[in-house]
Scaffold this motif. Structure first.
Motif, mmCIF file in Angstrom:
data_model
loop_
_atom_site.group_PDB
_atom_site.id
_atom_site.type_symbol
_atom_site.label_atom_id
_atom_site.label_comp_id
_atom_site.label_asym_id
_atom_site.label_seq_id
_atom_site.Cartn_x
_atom_site.Cartn_y
_atom_site.Cartn_z
ATOM 1 N N HIS A 1 25.098 13.329 57.374
ATOM 2 C CA HIS A 1 24.752 13.171 55.764
ATOM 3 C C HIS A 1 23.322 12.477 55.537
ATOM 4 O O HIS A 1 22.263 12.781 55.651
ATOM 5 N N ASP A 2 22.876 11.177 57.136
ATOM 6 C CA ASP A 2 21.857 10.721 57.422
ATOM 7 C C ASP A 2 21.223 11.788 58.684
ATOM 8 O O ASP A 2 20.090 12.103 58.279
ATOM 9 N N GLY A 3 21.984 12.838 58.529
ATOM 10 C CA GLY A 3 21.280 14.407 59.665
ATOM 11 C C GLY A 3 20.535 15.124 58.623
ATOM 12 O O GLY A 3 19.564 15.191 59.009
ATOM 13 N N ARG A 4 21.081 14.782 57.789
ATOM 14 C CA ARG A 4 20.182 16.242 56.761
ATOM 15 C C ARG A 4 18.937 15.431 56.173
ATOM 16 O O ARG A 4 18.397 16.357 55.443
ATOM 17 N N HIS A 5 19.265 14.195 55.548
ATOM 18 C CA HIS A 5 18.412 13.058 55.162
ATOM 19 C C HIS A 5 17.263 13.266 56.115
ATOM 20 O O HIS A 5 16.060 13.477 55.871
ATOM 21 N N TYR B 1 24.747 24.236 60.871
ATOM 22 C CA TYR B 1 26.196 24.275 60.345
ATOM 23 C C TYR B 1 26.545 22.760 59.963
ATOM 24 O O TYR B 1 27.157 22.790 58.489
ATOM 25 N N LEU B 2 26.873 22.104 60.410
ATOM 26 C CA LEU B 2 27.891 20.915 60.455
ATOM 27 C C LEU B 2 26.897 19.800 60.696
ATOM 28 O O LEU B 2 27.549 19.241 59.180
ATOM 29 N N VAL B 3 26.013 20.547 60.191
ATOM 30 C CA VAL B 3 24.398 18.952 59.924
ATOM 31 C C VAL B 3 24.098 19.536 58.008
ATOM 32 O O VAL B 3 23.324 18.567 57.148
ATOM 33 N N ALA B 4 23.705 20.264 58.486
ATOM 34 C CA ALA B 4 23.010 21.035 56.565
ATOM 35 C C ALA B 4 24.237 21.697 55.746
ATOM 36 O O ALA B 4 23.917 20.831 54.709
ATOM 37 N N PHE B 5 25.646 21.849 56.122
ATOM 38 C CA PHE B 5 25.947 22.572 55.211
ATOM 39 C C PHE B 5 27.905 21.660 54.799
ATOM 40 O O PHE B 5 27.985 21.806 54.530
ATOM 41 N N ASP B 6 28.088 21.084 56.174
ATOM 42 C CA ASP B 6 29.533 20.627 56.011
ATOM 43 C C ASP B 6 29.415 19.561 55.108
ATOM 44 O O ASP B 6 28.824 18.393 54.823
ATOM 45 N N GLN B 7 30.417 19.831 54.566
ATOM 46 C CA GLN B 7 30.329 18.189 52.813
ATOM 47 C C GLN B 7 31.718 17.338 53.289
ATOM 48 O O GLN B 7 32.209 17.450 52.870
ATOM 49 N N GLY B 8 32.012 17.718 55.213
ATOM 50 C CA GLY B 8 33.453 16.723 55.418
ATOM 51 C C GLY B 8 34.653 18.169 55.105
ATOM 52 O O GLY B 8 36.321 17.683 55.634
ATOM 53 N N ALA B 9 34.288 18.812 54.893
ATOM 54 C CA ALA B 9 35.578 20.365 55.214
ATOM 55 C C ALA B 9 36.103 20.131 56.665
ATOM 56 O O ALA B 9 37.143 20.666 56.524
ATOM 57 N N VAL C 1 25.392 30.123 69.360
ATOM 58 C CA VAL C 1 26.127 29.982 69.505
ATOM 59 C C VAL C 1 26.642 28.350 69.096
ATOM 60 O O VAL C 1 26.440 27.861 67.363
ATOM 61 N N ALA C 2 26.283 27.943 69.246
ATOM 62 C CA ALA C 2 26.343 26.215 69.823
ATOM 63 C C ALA C 2 25.374 25.367 68.217
ATOM 64 O O ALA C 2 25.856 24.236 66.999
ATOM 65 N N LEU C 3 24.091 26.220 68.403
ATOM 66 C CA LEU C 3 22.755 25.433 67.904
ATOM 67 C C LEU C 3 23.599 26.060 66.992
ATOM 68 O O LEU C 3 22.991 25.261 65.424
ATOM 69 N N THR C 4 23.582 27.467 65.962
ATOM 70 C CA THR C 4 24.315 27.493 65.206
ATOM 71 C C THR C 4 25.343 27.055 63.969
ATOM 72 O O THR C 4 25.391 26.605 63.276
ATOM 73 N N LEU C 5 26.774 26.737 65.098
ATOM 74 C CA LEU C 5 27.590 25.641 64.653
ATOM 75 C C LEU C 5 26.925 24.476 64.495
ATOM 76 O O LEU C 5 27.300 23.164 63.413
ATOM 77 N N LEU C 6 26.092 23.717 65.394
ATOM 78 C CA LEU C 6 25.266 22.605 64.886
ATOM 79 C C LEU C 6 24.896 22.370 63.141
ATOM 80 O O LEU C 6 24.849 21.382 62.740
#
Length: 67
Positions: free
Chosen positions: A56-60, A35-43, A28-33
């Motif tokens: 954003h830097d993590g996505r890059h 999501y935050l790194v790959a898909f969250d755009q500030g929501a 669950v923790a890795l799934t949340l992480l």
């Protein structure tokens, strides 16, 4: 020659349950992480632009397309 058999179980149920909960919490923790790194755009991030820019830097860094 007699063979002795023990009546003790081979697996500790309490230890197995704790291991399963640990694995579930980790997933669950890795799934949340992810999501935050790959898909969250500030929501989700309400702490301002600092967390958004960090993710954003993590996505890059991971090669996830974000633009």
């Amino acid at each position: 020659m007699s063979s002795s058999t023990s009546s003790q179980p081979l697996v500790n149920p309490a230890g197995t349950t704790r291991l399963l909960w640990t694995v579930l919490a980790t997933v669950v923790a890795l799934t949340l992480l992810a999501y935050l790194v790959a898909f969250d755009q500030g929501a989700v991030s309400r702490s301002g632009m600092y967390l958004h820019e960090l993710m954003h830097d993590g996505r890059h860094l991971l090669g996830v397309p974000c633009h």
